[in-house]
Design a protein around this motif. Structure first.
Motif, short mmCIF file in Angstrom:
data_model
loop_
_atom_site.label_atom_id
_atom_site.label_comp_id
_atom_site.label_asym_id
_atom_site.label_seq_id
_atom_site.Cartn_x
_atom_site.Cartn_y
_atom_site.Cartn_z
N ARG A 1 0.84 -1.20 0.00
CA ARG A 1 0.00 0.00 0.00
C ARG A 1 0.87 1.26 0.00
O ARG A 1 1.07 1.88 -1.03
N ASP A 2 1.46 1.57 1.13
CA ASP A 2 2.29 2.78 1.21
C ASP A 2 3.45 2.68 0.22
O ASP A 2 3.83 3.67 -0.42
N GLY A 3 3.99 1.47 0.09
CA GLY A 3 5.14 1.27 -0.79
C GLY A 3 4.84 1.51 -2.24
O GLY A 3 5.63 2.12 -2.96
N ALA B 1 3.41 2.03 15.53
CA ALA B 1 4.26 3.11 15.01
C ALA B 1 4.51 2.92 13.52
O ALA B 1 4.70 1.79 13.05
N HIS B 2 4.53 4.03 12.82
CA HIS B 2 4.71 4.03 11.37
C HIS B 2 5.73 5.13 11.03
O HIS B 2 5.43 6.31 11.15
N PHE B 3 6.92 4.70 10.66
CA PHE B 3 7.98 5.68 10.39
C PHE B 3 8.42 5.62 8.94
O PHE B 3 8.45 4.57 8.31
N HIS B 4 8.82 6.80 8.46
CA HIS B 4 9.50 6.90 7.17
C HIS B 4 10.95 7.26 7.46
O HIS B 4 11.26 7.86 8.49
N ASP B 5 11.81 6.91 6.51
CA ASP B 5 13.26 7.00 6.80
C ASP B 5 13.93 8.18 6.11
O ASP B 5 15.13 8.17 5.87
N GLY C 1 10.71 6.79 1.38
CA GLY C 1 10.09 5.51 1.69
C GLY C 1 9.91 5.24 3.17
O GLY C 1 10.49 5.91 4.03
N ASN C 2 9.09 4.24 3.44
CA ASN C 2 8.93 3.76 4.82
C ASN C 2 10.26 3.20 5.30
O ASN C 2 11.15 2.91 4.51
N ILE C 3 10.38 2.96 6.60
CA ILE C 3 11.55 2.22 7.05
C ILE C 3 11.50 0.87 6.36
O ILE C 3 10.44 0.27 6.17
#
Ligand code: COA
Ligand code: ZN
Length: 306
Positions: free
Chosen positions: A13-15, A204-208, A246-248
């Motif tokens: 999804r997010d990716g 938790a939802h982190f982006h890098d 992107g996400n972690i």
């Protein structure tokens, strides 16, 4: 709290949502299969959003019924409104993730609603899901900073979390949508929330974006958080939140957790296979911060075998 950590893979999804070319549903399913093969058990599989807003997710209604039903595998569907909820449930979803941003501007840009409207819609859908036996997560997006409004007052995040729990959300996901959080801020945020709600109901939802994804994850872990979103190969970014990378990467997170003695149930070799599938279907070179280390290990092994 135990040492078991749930990795919720959001690559599908997010990716993929920002990927410019439509990826065939069968290719998305192939990526999912490889991730299941690696031991991942929780997925945000797609989103039931307007196909005009995110063309990549236009196949949500075809994809969802084709997800392999296996023991212990959970699929979640992101939804922006009641129509999304209805489409998701009709396609077989038993768990939905609602999205609400902490600022007026991001709500407007992302879901074309004011913050007040978004809160009301979330409440309506949460109530309905509860009576219909559908599991729920409410995401507070841009919780650590907004691409349009900058710093976000943590008191806003606390108030929205209270409202979402009061409306019946089973879980609240704190999302650093553009990757501007720092570990001190994350520690403060989760310390307050865990003082009020069970850590098991928070995620938790982190982006890098600024190389602090793992440090932020560790800060959350120290506060007892055991559910994290991540994306294979570090895929991701939000088309409505400029500046987000992107996400972690799932492999970075899993490597850190496995090395530190947490139980993820996810294998690094399996994830490396999944990265290859993700590279094939996106035609992109992918990999988290650990990629260079993997490559050096491969070289050493190849040299030793000669
Ligand atoms: N799924 C599919 N179509 C939807 C929908 C949904 N969940 N919600 C609304 N629509 C359709 C309506 O039926 C209408 O269709 P029509 O033009 O054929 O009549 C059209 O979209 C406009 O409806 P409206 O309610 O006015 O929506 P909007 O234009 O204000 O857009 C959202 C609101 C929420 C649908 C849209 O902004 C959206 O999907 N955003 C999601 C963005 C996203 O995925 N961000 C990344 C994840 S956080
Ligand atoms: Zn995200």
């Amino acid at each position: 709290m135990g040492d078991k950590v749930i990795i919720n893979e959001v690559g599908l999804r997010d990716g993929l949502q920002i990927h410019p070319h439509f990826i065939a549903t069968t290719d998305k399913l192939a990526l999912l299969d490889s991730l299941i093969g690696a031991g991942v058990t929780s997925f945000e599989a797609t989103s039931f959003v307007s196909p005009k807003a995110v063309p990549q997710m236009a196949d949500a209604g075809d994809l969802f019924p084709r997800l392999p039903q296996k023991d212990r595998i959970a699929y979640h569907a992101l939804i922006p409104n009641e129509k999304g909820y209805e489409r998701a449930v009709a396609a077989g979803a038993r768990s939905v993730a609602l999205v609400l941003a902490a600022t007026e501007t991001l709500n407007k840009r992302n879901i074309n609603m004011s913050l007040g409207e978004a809160v009301e819609i979330c409440k309506t859908v949460l109530k309905r899901a509860r009576t219909e036996g559908i599991a729920t997560r409410a995401y507070i997006a841009a919780a650590c900073g907004c691409p349009y409004e900058g710093a976000v007052d943590l008191s806003v995040v606390y108030a929205l979390t209270d409202e979402m729990f009061a409306a019946g959300a089973a879980d609240v996901g704190i999302a650093d949508t553009i990757g501007v959080a720092n570990p001190a801020q994350v520690a403060r945020l989760f310390k307050t929330l865990v003082g009020k709600y069970p850590a098991a109901r928070l995620s938790a939802h982190f982006h890098d974006t600024r190389a602090m994804g793992l440090a932020n994850s560790w800060a959350a872990l120290e506060q007892g958080i055991r559910r994290f979103d991540s994306s294979i190969g570090g895929l991701g970014g939000c088309p409505f939140a400029p500046g987000a990378s992107g996400n972690i990467a799932t492999e970075d997170l899993v490597f850190m957790l496995n090395e530190s003695g947490f139980e993820t149930g996810v294998s690094i070799d399996g994830l490396r296979d999944a990265i290859r599938v993700a590279e094939r279907i996106t035609s992109k070179h992918l990999g988290g911060r650990i990629a260079a280390y993997f490559a050096s290990q491969d070289k050493r092994r190849a040299a030793a075998a000669e």
